[in-house]
Design a protein around this motif. Structure first.
Motif, PDB file in Angstrom:
ATOM      1  N   CYS A 109       0.850  -1.192   0.000  1.00  0.00           N
ATOM      2  CA  CYS A 109       0.000   0.000   0.000  1.00  0.00           C
ATOM      3  C   CYS A 109       0.882   1.236   0.000  1.00  0.00           C
ATOM      4  O   CYS A 109       1.586   1.508   0.983  1.00  0.00           O
ATOM      5  CB  CYS A 109      -0.918   0.007   1.218  1.00  0.00           C
ATOM      6  SG  CYS A 109      -1.984  -1.435   1.323  1.00  0.00           S
ATOM      7  N   ASP A 110       0.866   1.973  -1.084  1.00  0.00           N
ATOM      8  CA  ASP A 110       1.657   3.184  -1.238  1.00  0.00           C
ATOM      9  C   ASP A 110       0.924   4.345  -0.573  1.00  0.00           C
ATOM     10  O   ASP A 110      -0.265   4.550  -0.794  1.00  0.00           O
ATOM     11  CB  ASP A 110       1.856   3.458  -2.734  1.00  0.00           C
ATOM     12  CG  ASP A 110       2.573   4.752  -3.029  1.00  0.00           C
ATOM     13  OD1 ASP A 110       3.222   5.311  -2.115  1.00  0.00           O
ATOM     14  OD2 ASP A 110       2.490   5.214  -4.184  1.00  0.00           O
ATOM     15  N   CYS A 111       1.654   5.122   0.242  1.00  0.00           N
ATOM     16  CA  CYS A 111       1.022   6.230   0.978  1.00  0.00           C
ATOM     17  C   CYS A 111       0.857   7.482   0.134  1.00  0.00           C
ATOM     18  O   CYS A 111       0.177   8.428   0.548  1.00  0.00           O
ATOM     19  CB  CYS A 111       1.853   6.566   2.220  1.00  0.00           C
ATOM     20  SG  CYS A 111       3.434   7.372   1.846  1.00  0.00           S
ATOM     21  N   THR A 112       1.469   7.540  -1.067  1.00  0.00           N
ATOM     22  CA  THR A 112       1.463   8.770  -1.862  1.00  0.00           C
ATOM     23  C   THR A 112       0.171   8.866  -2.652  1.00  0.00           C
ATOM     24  O   THR A 112       0.019   8.257  -3.713  1.00  0.00           O
ATOM     25  CB  THR A 112       2.671   8.813  -2.810  1.00  0.00           C
ATOM     26  OG1 THR A 112       3.856   8.527  -2.072  1.00  0.00           O
ATOM     27  CG2 THR A 112       2.803  10.179  -3.453  1.00  0.00           C
ATOM     28  N   VAL A 113      -0.774   9.638  -2.136  1.00  0.00           N
ATOM     29  CA  VAL A 113      -2.106   9.765  -2.729  1.00  0.00           C
ATOM     30  C   VAL A 113      -2.138  11.008  -3.617  1.00  0.00           C
ATOM     31  O   VAL A 113      -1.723  12.097  -3.205  1.00  0.00           O
ATOM     32  CB  VAL A 113      -3.184   9.871  -1.643  1.00  0.00           C
ATOM     33  CG1 VAL A 113      -4.561  10.017  -2.270  1.00  0.00           C
ATOM     34  CG2 VAL A 113      -3.129   8.652  -0.727  1.00  0.00           C
ATOM     35  N   ARG A 114      -2.639  10.847  -4.838  1.00  0.00           N
ATOM     36  CA  ARG A 114      -2.735  11.955  -5.785  1.00  0.00           C
ATOM     37  C   ARG A 114      -4.184  12.215  -6.143  1.00  0.00           C
ATOM     38  O   ARG A 114      -4.970  11.272  -6.313  1.00  0.00           O
ATOM     39  CB  ARG A 114      -1.931  11.646  -7.050  1.00  0.00           C
ATOM     40  CG  ARG A 114      -0.439  11.514  -6.795  1.00  0.00           C
ATOM     41  CD  ARG A 114       0.293  10.983  -8.027  1.00  0.00           C
ATOM     42  NE  ARG A 114       1.733  10.905  -7.771  1.00  0.00           N
ATOM     43  CZ  ARG A 114       2.341   9.901  -7.177  1.00  0.00           C
ATOM     44  NH1 ARG A 114       1.626   8.871  -6.753  1.00  0.00           N
ATOM     45  NH2 ARG A 114       3.644   9.922  -6.985  1.00  0.00           N
ATOM     46  N   GLU A 164      -3.278  23.412  -0.102  1.00  0.00           N
ATOM     47  CA  GLU A 164      -4.668  23.248   0.317  1.00  0.00           C
ATOM     48  C   GLU A 164      -5.308  22.033  -0.339  1.00  0.00           C
ATOM     49  O   GLU A 164      -6.100  21.318   0.268  1.00  0.00           O
ATOM     50  CB  GLU A 164      -5.482  24.500  -0.004  1.00  0.00           C
ATOM     51  CG  GLU A 164      -6.963  24.409   0.349  1.00  0.00           C
ATOM     52  CD  GLU A 164      -7.228  23.908   1.789  1.00  0.00           C
ATOM     53  OE1 GLU A 164      -8.170  23.124   1.978  1.00  0.00           O
ATOM     54  OE2 GLU A 164      -6.478  24.310   2.709  1.00  0.00           O
ATOM     55  N   GLY A 165      -4.957  21.786  -1.610  1.00  0.00           N
ATOM     56  CA  GLY A 165      -5.502  20.606  -2.275  1.00  0.00           C
ATOM     57  C   GLY A 165      -5.048  19.334  -1.599  1.00  0.00           C
ATOM     58  O   GLY A 165      -5.836  18.389  -1.414  1.00  0.00           O
ATOM     59  N   GLY A 166      -3.770  19.280  -1.222  1.00  0.00           N
ATOM     60  CA  GLY A 166      -3.264  18.122  -0.507  1.00  0.00           C
ATOM     61  C   GLY A 166      -3.932  17.959   0.843  1.00  0.00           C
ATOM     62  O   GLY A 166      -4.224  16.836   1.283  1.00  0.00           O
ATOM     63  N   ALA A 167      -4.192  19.088   1.512  1.00  0.00           N
ATOM     64  CA  ALA A 167      -4.873  19.042   2.808  1.00  0.00           C
ATOM     65  C   ALA A 167      -6.290  18.490   2.660  1.00  0.00           C
ATOM     66  O   ALA A 167      -6.768  17.747   3.533  1.00  0.00           O
ATOM     67  CB  ALA A 167      -4.914  20.434   3.427  1.00  0.00           C
ATOM     68  N   LYS A 168      -6.932  18.820   1.548  1.00  0.00           N
ATOM     69  CA  LYS A 168      -8.279  18.288   1.303  1.00  0.00           C
ATOM     70  C   LYS A 168      -8.223  16.773   1.125  1.00  0.00           C
ATOM     71  O   LYS A 168      -9.069  16.032   1.649  1.00  0.00           O
ATOM     72  CB  LYS A 168      -8.874  18.947   0.061  1.00  0.00           C
ATOM     73  CG  LYS A 168     -10.329  18.583  -0.203  1.00  0.00           C
ATOM     74  CD  LYS A 168     -10.890  19.380  -1.374  1.00  0.00           C
ATOM     75  CE  LYS A 168     -12.362  19.031  -1.611  1.00  0.00           C
ATOM     76  NZ  LYS A 168     -12.920  19.807  -2.744  1.00  0.00           N
ATOM     77  N   LEU A 169      -7.217  16.292   0.377  1.00  0.00           N
ATOM     78  CA  LEU A 169      -7.025  14.851   0.237  1.00  0.00           C
ATOM     79  C   LEU A 169      -6.785  14.195   1.590  1.00  0.00           C
ATOM     80  O   LEU A 169      -7.313  13.117   1.881  1.00  0.00           O
ATOM     81  CB  LEU A 169      -5.821  14.570  -0.662  1.00  0.00           C
ATOM     82  CG  LEU A 169      -6.006  14.561  -2.179  1.00  0.00           C
ATOM     83  CD1 LEU A 169      -4.651  14.320  -2.841  1.00  0.00           C
ATOM     84  CD2 LEU A 169      -7.000  13.503  -2.606  1.00  0.00           C
ATOM     85  N   ALA A 170      -5.950  14.852   2.406  1.00  0.00           N
ATOM     86  CA  ALA A 170      -5.613  14.304   3.724  1.00  0.00           C
ATOM     87  C   ALA A 170      -6.836  14.239   4.631  1.00  0.00           C
ATOM     88  O   ALA A 170      -6.931  13.356   5.495  1.00  0.00           O
ATOM     89  CB  ALA A 170      -4.517  15.141   4.367  1.00  0.00           C
ATOM     90  N   PRO A 207       6.899   8.555  -8.712  1.00  0.00           N
ATOM     91  CA  PRO A 207       5.709   8.229  -9.512  1.00  0.00           C
ATOM     92  C   PRO A 207       5.152   6.872  -9.111  1.00  0.00           C
ATOM     93  O   PRO A 207       5.840   6.042  -8.512  1.00  0.00           O
ATOM     94  CB  PRO A 207       6.254   8.198 -10.948  1.00  0.00           C
ATOM     95  CG  PRO A 207       7.696   7.829 -10.788  1.00  0.00           C
ATOM     96  CD  PRO A 207       8.141   8.479  -9.495  1.00  0.00           C
ATOM     97  N   ARG A 208       3.913   6.617  -9.479  1.00  0.00           N
ATOM     98  CA  ARG A 208       3.275   5.336  -9.144  1.00  0.00           C
ATOM     99  C   ARG A 208       4.057   4.153  -9.681  1.00  0.00           C
ATOM    100  O   ARG A 208       4.155   3.098  -9.042  1.00  0.00           O
ATOM    101  CB  ARG A 208       1.849   5.287  -9.706  1.00  0.00           C
ATOM    102  CG  ARG A 208       0.823   6.124  -8.970  1.00  0.00           C
ATOM    103  CD  ARG A 208      -0.556   5.905  -9.562  1.00  0.00           C
ATOM    104  NE  ARG A 208      -0.935   4.504  -9.462  1.00  0.00           N
ATOM    105  CZ  ARG A 208      -1.610   3.849 -10.417  1.00  0.00           C
ATOM    106  NH1 ARG A 208      -1.940   4.451 -11.537  1.00  0.00           N
ATOM    107  NH2 ARG A 208      -1.934   2.585 -10.234  1.00  0.00           N
ATOM    108  N   ILE A 244      -1.106  16.358  -3.817  1.00  0.00           N
ATOM    109  CA  ILE A 244      -0.518  15.165  -3.206  1.00  0.00           C
ATOM    110  C   ILE A 244      -0.675  15.211  -1.691  1.00  0.00           C
ATOM    111  O   ILE A 244      -0.498  16.252  -1.062  1.00  0.00           O
ATOM    112  CB  ILE A 244       0.983  15.043  -3.559  1.00  0.00           C
ATOM    113  CG1 ILE A 244       1.150  14.812  -5.070  1.00  0.00           C
ATOM    114  CG2 ILE A 244       1.639  13.903  -2.793  1.00  0.00           C
ATOM    115  CD1 ILE A 244       2.594  14.741  -5.511  1.00  0.00           C
ATOM    116  N   ALA A 245      -1.000  14.069  -1.132  1.00  0.00           N
ATOM    117  CA  ALA A 245      -0.975  13.877   0.319  1.00  0.00           C
ATOM    118  C   ALA A 245      -0.279  12.559   0.597  1.00  0.00           C
ATOM    119  O   ALA A 245      -0.378  11.613  -0.191  1.00  0.00           O
ATOM    120  CB  ALA A 245      -2.381  13.866   0.899  1.00  0.00           C
ATOM    121  N   LEU A 246       0.444  12.508   1.702  1.00  0.00           N
ATOM    122  CA  LEU A 246       1.006  11.249   2.176  1.00  0.00           C
ATOM    123  C   LEU A 246       0.060  10.748   3.263  1.00  0.00           C
ATOM    124  O   LEU A 246       0.008  11.313   4.351  1.00  0.00           O
ATOM    125  CB  LEU A 246       2.429  11.446   2.719  1.00  0.00           C
ATOM    126  CG  LEU A 246       3.424  12.125   1.775  1.00  0.00           C
ATOM    127  CD1 LEU A 246       4.809  12.143   2.381  1.00  0.00           C
ATOM    128  CD2 LEU A 246       3.440  11.448   0.411  1.00  0.00           C
TER     129      LEU A 246
END
Length: 366
Positions: free
Chosen positions: A85-90, A110-116, A307-308, A100-102
């Motif tokens: 399971c890769d933690c790097t979410v796009r 802010e976009g990454g924070a929304k993913l998080a 990258p993935r 990007i969020a880990l």
């Protein structure tokens, strides 16, 4: 499920019962078998690294697990599959510049924070909800020692940097920060990819000796003195020829000058990849000379994570035995000993030291 929760920065993690996560469309539910504990986890949980985690949160970056449930968009994954399971979410709504969020660890903007906020919790739990595209099948051999295979969370970072710099077989690489946890990984992965020579500068002579003993003459250790001119000359001399690529993986505590000295050893038309934490959080300038970069046609590139495709590539290297996990020193802890694991990781951060949490286990093991 049971999980370790960061209730507030500066407080120990608390193991408690939480509702089982439910995977929706585009997601997979995974039973976590093993997850690496980062050497700097204590700094994150203590608040000194100022990571954008929002307590209460289940932390943890990626892990080895078995699929419990797949969503309707999964065409090949099945319940029971052994996976990474890769933690790097796009984000899925911008292919060019995705946010990007880990998961369970950090984010960007802010976009990454929304993913998080959507994928809030990480791998320090018995179960984890993961985006479908972040789940990668593992060979059956990984099931014999999932704790050892959880080092994927370290090696994929180094691999991503080497991919970004386009390291080719036979080339000479200089790893700035080679004696650290990530830097030593870059040495191992570069050699697995066919690097002809790896220059390994560092202050820790014992760690330099460990690298030389493990990998032999293809690794060229360089003890650093702090004298920039002398250190730069020593790195160039150790290469015994042009340095094709430099990758920096130094931690935030390192001086910016150390990055600059290493970077400026690269040859004309060479590449420099920056992946470390130097300059954070105050953002100190690297100040590479404009004229030197331009006249020497040097490529300088930043790379956050990977990258993935790096996940698949690294799994292949491990399955083929090209990258060998056997010499790594692994210490495993059960979930109830999570705070002991964090403390242990902080003082065992050298080359190929791995601290691993086994969420289904209650006790520690060597």
């Amino acid at each position: 499920m049971r999980a370790a929760v960061l209730t507030r920065f500066g407080a120990p993690l608390t193991v408690r019962e939480l509702p089982d996560p439910e995977a929706g469309g585009g997601e997979v539910l995974v039973e976590v078998l093993a997850t690496c504990v980062a050497p700097y986890a204590a700094e994150v949980f203590g608040g000194t690294r100022n990571y954008p985690l929002v307590p209460p949160v289940v932390p943890g970056v990626g892990g080895v697990g078995r699929i419990v449930h797949v969503g309707p968009d999964a065409t090949r994954l099945r319940a029971g599959d052994l996976v990474w399971c890769d933690c790097t979410v796009r984000s899925r709504d911008d292919a060019l510049t995705p946010d990007i969020a880990l998961q369970g660890w950090s984010s960007r903007g802010e976009g990454g924070a929304k993913l998080a906020r959507h994928l809030h919790d990480g791998a320090f739990a018995e179960l984890m909800r993961v985006p479908t595209e972040n789940v990668f099948p593992l060979p059956a051999a990984a099931g014999d020692d999932p704790a050892r295979w959880s080092a994927l969370s370290v090696h994929t970072i180094a691999y991503g940097g080497l991919l970004a710099g386009g390291l080719a077989a036979g080339e000479t690489l200089l790893v700035s920060g080679a004696t650290g946890n990530l830097g030593s990984s870059a040495v191992a992965v570069a050699l697995a990819l066919g690097a002809g020579r790896v220059v390994a500068p560092g202050r820790n002579r014992a760690a330099l000796g460990l690298l030389a003993d493990r990998f032999g003459p293809r690794v060229r250790p360089v003890p650093l003195t702090g004298d920039e001119e002398a250190d730069g000359a020593a790195m160039c001399a150790a290469a015994d020829g042009p340095i094709d690529m430099v990758i920096d993986l130094l931690p935030p505590s390192a001086p910016v000058s150390a990055v600059r000295v290493a970077a400026m050893t690269v040859r004309e038309y060479g590449r420099v990849v920056l992946m470390g934490g130097v300059g954070m959080p105050d953002g100190a300038a690297l100040a590479l000379p404009y004229r030197w970069i331009m006249r020497n046609s040097v490529t300088v590139r930043g790379q956050w994570m990977y990258p993935r495709t790096a996940n698949t590539g690294l799994i292949r290297l491990l399955a083929a035995g090209t990258l060998d996990l056997a010499p790594e020193r692994v210490r495993s802890f059960g979930l109830d000993a999570v705070n002991d694991a964090v403390a242990y990781a902080a003082v065992h951060s050298g080359p190929f030291d791995r601290t691993v949490l086994l969420p289904r286990a209650a006790t520690a093991s060597a």
